[in-house]
Design a protein around this motif. Sequence first.
Motif, PDB file in Angstrom:
ATOM      1  N   LEU A  40      25.017  40.815  67.415  1.00 23.63           N
ATOM      2  CA  LEU A  40      24.735  39.912  68.528  1.00 23.63           C
ATOM      3  C   LEU A  40      25.584  40.287  69.738  1.00 23.63           C
ATOM      4  CD1 LEU A  40      23.277  37.408  69.630  1.00 23.63           C
ATOM      5  CD2 LEU A  40      25.057  36.016  68.578  1.00 23.63           C
ATOM      6  N   ASP A  89      23.289  31.552  67.396  1.00 27.80           N
ATOM      7  CA  ASP A  89      22.724  31.242  66.084  1.00 27.80           C
ATOM      8  C   ASP A  89      22.576  29.742  65.863  1.00 27.80           C
ATOM      9  OD1 ASP A  89      22.514  33.904  65.442  1.00 27.80           O
ATOM     10  OD2 ASP A  89      24.294  33.973  64.185  1.00 27.80           O
ATOM     11  N   SER A 128      19.361  36.259  68.320  1.00 22.22           N
ATOM     12  CA  SER A 128      19.907  35.461  67.230  1.00 22.22           C
ATOM     13  C   SER A 128      19.859  36.239  65.921  1.00 22.22           C
ATOM     14  CB  SER A 128      19.095  34.164  67.084  1.00 22.22           C
ATOM     15  OG  SER A 128      19.654  33.336  66.089  1.00 22.22           O
ATOM     16  N   GLY A 129      20.756  35.880  65.037  1.00 21.81           N
ATOM     17  CA  GLY A 129      20.744  36.415  63.689  1.00 21.81           C
ATOM     18  C   GLY A 129      20.126  35.437  62.703  1.00 21.81           C
ATOM     19  N   LEU A 130      19.679  34.314  63.208  1.00 14.29           N
ATOM     20  CA  LEU A 130      19.097  33.277  62.361  1.00 14.29           C
ATOM     21  C   LEU A 130      17.600  33.533  62.193  1.00 14.29           C
ATOM     22  CD1 LEU A 130      19.631  30.571  60.890  1.00 14.29           C
ATOM     23  CD2 LEU A 130      19.044  29.432  63.039  1.00 14.29           C
TER      24      LEU A 130
END
Length: 122
Positions: free
Chosen positions: A98, A32, A49-51
């Motif tokens: 993730l 991230d 990614s979690g972004l």
Amino acid sequence: MLVSEIREILNADILTGEDMLDLNVDYGYGCDLMSDVLAFVRNDIILLSGLVHPQVIRTAEMLDINAIAFVRGKRPSSELIRMAEMKNIILLTTKHTLFTACGLLYKNGLEGEEIAHDEDSL
């Protein structure tokens, strides 16, 4: 590993790049922090990614990353999707965390991007 295989393994939805699922990626990298991506990624990867921020697309563009999988069910804005389409970047989204997404890909044969650290800095 083909992006079509990644999609299947992660049970992911395709947000962009449906016509590019035959793209092959050699490694995966889950992160991230885009500063870490910039510092450590050197190979042909899929970024997990979690972004969901335009900086992810900008980072991918700088490093010639052609595929991004968003985790935890994250869905990028329409602006971010348009940016990815203009840059020919494949976007996927999966409900896996993730950790789980990376583990599933590794278990199915996708290697992780290895990071070479200077021994003195450890």
